[in-house]
Design a protein around this motif. Structure first.
Motif, PDB file in Angstrom:
ATOM      1  N   PRO A 132       8.982  -4.668  14.927  1.00  0.00           N
ATOM      2  CA  PRO A 132       9.231  -5.290  13.516  1.00  0.00           C
ATOM      3  C   PRO A 132       8.034  -4.728  12.227  1.00  0.00           C
ATOM      4  O   PRO A 132       8.514  -4.621  11.469  1.00  0.00           O
ATOM      5  N   LEU A 133       7.698  -3.351  13.114  1.00  0.00           N
ATOM      6  CA  LEU A 133       7.260  -2.565  11.566  1.00  0.00           C
ATOM      7  C   LEU A 133       8.002  -1.249  11.472  1.00  0.00           C
ATOM      8  O   LEU A 133       7.362  -0.343  11.247  1.00  0.00           O
ATOM      9  N   PRO A 182      15.007   1.232   5.014  1.00  0.00           N
ATOM     10  CA  PRO A 182      15.395   2.709   4.572  1.00  0.00           C
ATOM     11  C   PRO A 182      15.397   2.388   3.341  1.00  0.00           C
ATOM     12  O   PRO A 182      14.192   1.697   2.554  1.00  0.00           O
ATOM     13  N   GLU A 183      14.542   4.033   2.967  1.00  0.00           N
ATOM     14  CA  GLU A 183      14.522   3.855   1.548  1.00  0.00           C
ATOM     15  C   GLU A 183      15.273   3.582  -0.176  1.00  0.00           C
ATOM     16  O   GLU A 183      14.229   3.449  -0.652  1.00  0.00           O
ATOM     17  N   SER A 184      15.912   2.777   0.243  1.00  0.00           N
ATOM     18  CA  SER A 184      16.490   1.762  -0.608  1.00  0.00           C
ATOM     19  C   SER A 184      15.997   0.607  -0.653  1.00  0.00           C
ATOM     20  O   SER A 184      15.973  -0.380  -1.926  1.00  0.00           O
ATOM     21  N   ALA A 185      15.614   0.991   0.727  1.00  0.00           N
ATOM     22  CA  ALA A 185      14.867  -1.022   0.644  1.00  0.00           C
ATOM     23  C   ALA A 185      13.246  -1.078   0.253  1.00  0.00           C
ATOM     24  O   ALA A 185      12.927  -1.550  -0.638  1.00  0.00           O
ATOM     25  N   LEU A 186      12.977   0.061  -0.258  1.00  0.00           N
ATOM     26  CA  LEU A 186      11.603   0.658  -0.566  1.00  0.00           C
ATOM     27  C   LEU A 186      11.684   0.589  -2.096  1.00  0.00           C
ATOM     28  O   LEU A 186      10.504   0.333  -2.930  1.00  0.00           O
ATOM     29  N   VAL A 187      12.816   1.240  -2.784  1.00  0.00           N
ATOM     30  CA  VAL A 187      12.825   1.840  -3.947  1.00  0.00           C
ATOM     31  C   VAL A 187      13.963   0.671  -4.680  1.00  0.00           C
ATOM     32  O   VAL A 187      15.128   0.983  -5.326  1.00  0.00           O
ATOM     33  N   PRO A 188      13.890  -0.691  -4.863  1.00  0.00           N
ATOM     34  CA  PRO A 188      15.217  -1.429  -5.365  1.00  0.00           C
ATOM     35  C   PRO A 188      15.467  -1.514  -6.560  1.00  0.00           C
ATOM     36  O   PRO A 188      14.394  -0.877  -7.491  1.00  0.00           O
ATOM     37  N   ARG A 245      13.023  -6.013  -1.047  1.00  0.00           N
ATOM     38  CA  ARG A 245      14.099  -5.852   0.041  1.00  0.00           C
ATOM     39  C   ARG A 245      13.076  -5.278   1.064  1.00  0.00           C
ATOM     40  O   ARG A 245      13.970  -6.042   2.617  1.00  0.00           O
ATOM     41  N   CYS A 246      11.767  -4.358   1.503  1.00  0.00           N
ATOM     42  CA  CYS A 246      11.667  -4.110   2.354  1.00  0.00           C
ATOM     43  C   CYS A 246      10.049  -5.551   2.410  1.00  0.00           C
ATOM     44  O   CYS A 246       9.225  -6.197   1.350  1.00  0.00           O
ATOM     45  N   PRO A 247      10.566  -6.102   4.593  1.00  0.00           N
ATOM     46  CA  PRO A 247       9.590  -7.072   4.260  1.00  0.00           C
ATOM     47  C   PRO A 247       7.836  -6.985   3.881  1.00  0.00           C
ATOM     48  O   PRO A 247       7.413  -7.963   3.736  1.00  0.00           O
ATOM     49  N   VAL A 248       7.599  -5.896   3.900  1.00  0.00           N
ATOM     50  CA  VAL A 248       6.163  -6.022   3.452  1.00  0.00           C
ATOM     51  C   VAL A 248       6.752  -6.244   2.499  1.00  0.00           C
ATOM     52  O   VAL A 248       5.131  -7.324   1.604  1.00  0.00           O
ATOM     53  N   ASP A 249       6.979  -5.394   1.312  1.00  0.00           N
ATOM     54  CA  ASP A 249       6.950  -5.260  -0.054  1.00  0.00           C
ATOM     55  C   ASP A 249       6.844  -6.811  -0.683  1.00  0.00           C
ATOM     56  O   ASP A 249       6.411  -7.580  -1.675  1.00  0.00           O
ATOM     57  N   ILE A 250       8.179  -7.652  -0.279  1.00  0.00           N
ATOM     58  CA  ILE A 250       8.139  -9.362  -0.427  1.00  0.00           C
ATOM     59  C   ILE A 250       6.928  -9.975  -0.293  1.00  0.00           C
ATOM     60  O   ILE A 250       6.857 -10.269  -0.735  1.00  0.00           O
ATOM     61  N   THR A 251       6.286  -9.740   1.094  1.00  0.00           N
ATOM     62  CA  THR A 251       5.239 -10.630   1.328  1.00  0.00           C
ATOM     63  C   THR A 251       4.252 -10.050   0.141  1.00  0.00           C
ATOM     64  O   THR A 251       3.351 -11.352  -0.615  1.00  0.00           O
ATOM     65  N   LEU A 252       4.044  -8.528  -0.181  1.00  0.00           N
ATOM     66  CA  LEU A 252       3.068  -8.669  -1.401  1.00  0.00           C
ATOM     67  C   LEU A 252       2.986  -8.983  -2.656  1.00  0.00           C
ATOM     68  O   LEU A 252       2.540  -8.987  -3.172  1.00  0.00           O
TER      69      LEU A 252
END
Length: 126
Positions: free
Chosen positions: A9-10, A14-20, A26-33
């Motif tokens: 789960p951690l 993918p790099e594309s999810a970190l810099v939309p 798109r990254c679950p952690v970034d969505i939460t933040l």
């Protein structure tokens, strides 16, 4: 890092999810933040978790050092993120009540973990 962490789960996004490209995180952690972002936001969410619903005045009284401007911004942010919903009652004066959504209630474990982590380290900060 354990293998389970790399694949579980951690796992890395993918790099594309970190810099939309502008569609939002798109990254679950970034969505939460994004939902929890900004000073005071976790404390506003904590108040909703305690109450389930609240008026602006109730939140303002519960968080007296929070400015009206920032509280308004956080309520707008949390409404946009689907964490709370805004309900306006017709009449004079109009009454507005903010209610925690199912998505907002799902943040309880996140806020509880933040509380527990902070409580464990609070004494070390003194």
């Amino acid at each position: 890092m354990r293998t389970a962490d790399r694949d579980g789960p951690l796992a890395d996004c993918p790099e594309s999810a970190l810099v939309p490209p502008g569609d939002g995180p798109r990254c679950p952690v970034d969505i939460t933040l994004a939902a929890l972002g900004g000073r005071w936001t976790p404390l506003v969410i904590r108040e909703f978790l305690r109450r389930g619903q609240a008026t602006y005045s109730e939140l303002s009284a519960a968080l007296p050092t929070l400015s009206d401007k920032v509280l308004s911004e956080r309520l707008t942010q949390l409404t946009s993120a689907g964490v709370i919903s805004r309900h306006r009652t017709p009449g004079w004066p109009p009454r507005v009540r903010y209610v925690l959504t199912g998505q907002g209630r799902a943040l309880e474990s996140v806020v509880r973990s933040m509380w527990e982590w902070g409580a464990a380290w609070r004494d070390d900060l003194s």
